[in-house]
Design an enzyme around this catalytic site. Structure first.
Site, mmCIF file in Angstrom:
data_model
loop_
_atom_site.group_PDB
_atom_site.id
_atom_site.type_symbol
_atom_site.label_atom_id
_atom_site.label_comp_id
_atom_site.label_asym_id
_atom_site.label_seq_id
_atom_site.Cartn_x
_atom_site.Cartn_y
_atom_site.Cartn_z
ATOM 1 N N ASP A 33 9.558 21.701 -14.004
ATOM 2 C CA ASP A 33 10.872 21.719 -14.478
ATOM 3 C C ASP A 33 11.875 20.490 -14.624
ATOM 4 O O ASP A 33 11.379 19.331 -14.292
ATOM 5 C CB ASP A 33 11.671 22.905 -13.578
ATOM 6 C CG ASP A 33 12.796 23.635 -13.795
ATOM 7 O OD1 ASP A 33 13.017 23.370 -15.031
ATOM 8 O OD2 ASP A 33 13.434 24.227 -13.049
ATOM 9 N N HIS A 34 13.142 20.659 -14.607
ATOM 10 C CA HIS A 34 14.208 19.664 -14.687
ATOM 11 C C HIS A 34 13.616 18.169 -14.363
ATOM 12 O O HIS A 34 13.569 18.152 -13.195
ATOM 13 C CB HIS A 34 15.521 19.852 -14.204
ATOM 14 C CG HIS A 34 16.011 21.108 -14.605
ATOM 15 N ND1 HIS A 34 17.046 20.917 -15.443
ATOM 16 C CD2 HIS A 34 16.094 22.550 -14.378
ATOM 17 C CE1 HIS A 34 17.747 22.085 -15.922
ATOM 18 N NE2 HIS A 34 16.878 23.062 -15.273
ATOM 19 N N GLU A 64 21.306 21.600 -9.781
ATOM 20 C CA GLU A 64 19.905 22.068 -9.265
ATOM 21 C C GLU A 64 19.283 20.530 -9.017
ATOM 22 O O GLU A 64 19.288 19.530 -9.911
ATOM 23 C CB GLU A 64 19.343 22.738 -10.322
ATOM 24 C CG GLU A 64 17.849 23.067 -9.959
ATOM 25 C CD GLU A 64 17.117 23.659 -11.007
ATOM 26 O OE1 GLU A 64 16.359 24.490 -10.736
ATOM 27 O OE2 GLU A 64 17.387 23.711 -12.256
ATOM 28 N N HIS A 94 23.466 26.933 -12.916
ATOM 29 C CA HIS A 94 22.388 26.890 -11.932
ATOM 30 C C HIS A 94 23.234 27.253 -10.752
ATOM 31 O O HIS A 94 24.298 27.335 -10.579
ATOM 32 C CB HIS A 94 21.864 25.651 -11.728
ATOM 33 C CG HIS A 94 20.981 25.138 -12.987
ATOM 34 N ND1 HIS A 94 20.999 23.729 -13.392
ATOM 35 C CD2 HIS A 94 19.971 25.771 -13.462
ATOM 36 C CE1 HIS A 94 20.127 23.848 -14.511
ATOM 37 N NE2 HIS A 94 19.362 24.918 -14.468
ATOM 38 N N HIS A 102 18.315 29.016 -18.916
ATOM 39 C CA HIS A 102 18.589 28.441 -17.551
ATOM 40 C C HIS A 102 19.634 29.077 -16.869
ATOM 41 O O HIS A 102 20.388 29.748 -17.602
ATOM 42 C CB HIS A 102 18.785 26.721 -17.654
ATOM 43 C CG HIS A 102 17.532 26.101 -18.193
ATOM 44 N ND1 HIS A 102 16.841 25.234 -17.153
ATOM 45 C CD2 HIS A 102 16.684 25.998 -19.196
ATOM 46 C CE1 HIS A 102 15.956 24.562 -17.701
ATOM 47 N NE2 HIS A 102 15.929 25.108 -18.977
ATOM 48 N N ASN A 134 14.257 30.548 -16.773
ATOM 49 C CA ASN A 134 13.906 30.228 -15.328
ATOM 50 C C ASN A 134 14.479 31.019 -14.067
ATOM 51 O O ASN A 134 15.480 31.526 -14.321
ATOM 52 C CB ASN A 134 14.374 28.882 -15.359
ATOM 53 C CG ASN A 134 13.868 27.708 -16.166
ATOM 54 O OD1 ASN A 134 12.951 28.214 -17.014
ATOM 55 N ND2 ASN A 134 14.137 26.596 -15.984
#
Length: 340
Positions: free
Chosen positions: A95-96, A169, A212, A249, A271
């Site tokens: 992820d990110h 996040e 997020h 997201h 996600n």
């Protein structure tokens, strides 16, 4: 085939887009949360995606040296072993990853998979994410071109985030404002730089008001219909219908209607992190509150071993998170769609 080959992963994404469903992409931070994710997907009869953020991988690497690559590789190898016991197919994803962590996370992992592919093996991960949303779009796409070429050579799919997702996040945060909406021009520039499949396949995390973290329905203005505008605008310019495979997201707090609208316009992956963290932790909290005099040595007593045994509350945590995975698979319409 519990871990998807590159060919099967492509098939999974194609099936999702054609069937207008999306795969739950579940963030994990331990072997326990991995099993919870696998269990939930199996109970929902859904294939899915297991992913690790930079912070999750650092945690997995241990607090002694906090090495992200070590943590990611270790859990990926573990997943290759234990996933064989679950009657589903999963893809492994990171992820990110912002610019400052590319050299200590995504690039080394791409090299590991390239070495595996050179030996005739499958890549360790099936996809990686480059989060350049904090950069200018020009710089974002320039780095995206480099990473896409490396990913394609290693039979890996790249995920790119071209505009910010709000909230926070893993220490990366963006304000909640009008910049949280990708424009057709942004999408056209992306297609010009990265192509539409001919340079390698990529997933696009476009912004349509996503945030997020934790928020209640109605506190964030999602515009999933924007995804149709992006598909139509780029499709008209390049002569390709529905050219993008979108990622949703910041889905915590989204209404079912918003989720389903996004699925109609090409979302193939959503996600899931914040909701999963709560679903895992909530049964543990419940156990501790109800059994405080057993998990603690109160007033000189010795407590109750069976109550503070991590296996006791750990099983409850796994069940709680697995149930939330099932719920997510149903909302995303992936339940019952596993590859036979």
């Amino acid at each position: 085939m519990p871990i998807a080959t590159p060919e099967v992963y492509n098939e999974m994404l194609d099936r999702a887009k054609a069937g207008k469903f999306a795969y739950p992409a579940i963030n994990v931070t331990s072997s326990q949360t991995l099993h919870a994710a696998l269990r939930g997907l199996a109970e929902a009869e859904s294939d899915g995606i297991i992913q690790m953020s930079t912070g999750g991988a650092e945690f997995l690497g241990g607090q002694h040296n906090k090495d992200m690559v070590t943590g990611a590789v270790a859990l990926a190898e573990f997943a290759h072993v234990v996933a064989k016991k679950y009657d589903i197919t999963i893809a492994l994803h990171t992820d990110h990853c912002p610019k400052g962590k590319l050299d200590t996370y995504v690039r080394p992992l791409l090299d590991i998979s390239a070495e595996r592919v050179a030996k005739g093996e499958n890549p360790l991960f099936q996809s990686h994410m480059w989060d350049g949303s904090a950069e200018t779009l020009a710089d974002n796409l320039a780095i995206g071109q480099e990473l896409l070429a490396k990913a394609a050579a290693a039979k890996i799919i790249l995920e790119v985030e071209i505009t910010p997702t709000g909230g926070e996040e893993d220490g990366v945060s963006h304000e909640i404002n009008d910049n949280l909406y990708t424009t057709v021009d942004d999408a056209i520039r992306t297609a010009e730089a990265l192509g539409l499949g001919e340079k390698g396949r990529y997933l696009l995390a476009a912004s349509f008001g996503n945030v997020h973290g934790v928020y209640k329905p109605g506190n964030v203005v999602l515009k999933p219909e924007l995804l149709k505008e992006l598909q139509d605008g780029v499709g008209a310019k390049f002569g390709k219908q529905s050219p993008f495979d979108f990622v949703f997201h910041g889905g915590s707090g989204s209404t079912l209607e918003e989720i389903h609208t996004a699925l109609e316009y090409g979302v193939v992956k959503q996600n899931l992190d914040t909701d999963m963290q709560y679903a895992f932790s909530r049964p543990v909290v419940d156990h501790m509150f109800k059994n405080y005099d057993g998990v603690l040595k109160v007033d000189g007593e010795v407590g109750t071993k069976s109550l503070y045994d991590p296996r006791t509350w750990g099983k409850a945590a796994e069940a709680g998170m697995a149930a939330r995975v099932v719920e997510a698979a149903k909302a995303l319409r992936s339940a019952g769609t596993k590859i036979k």
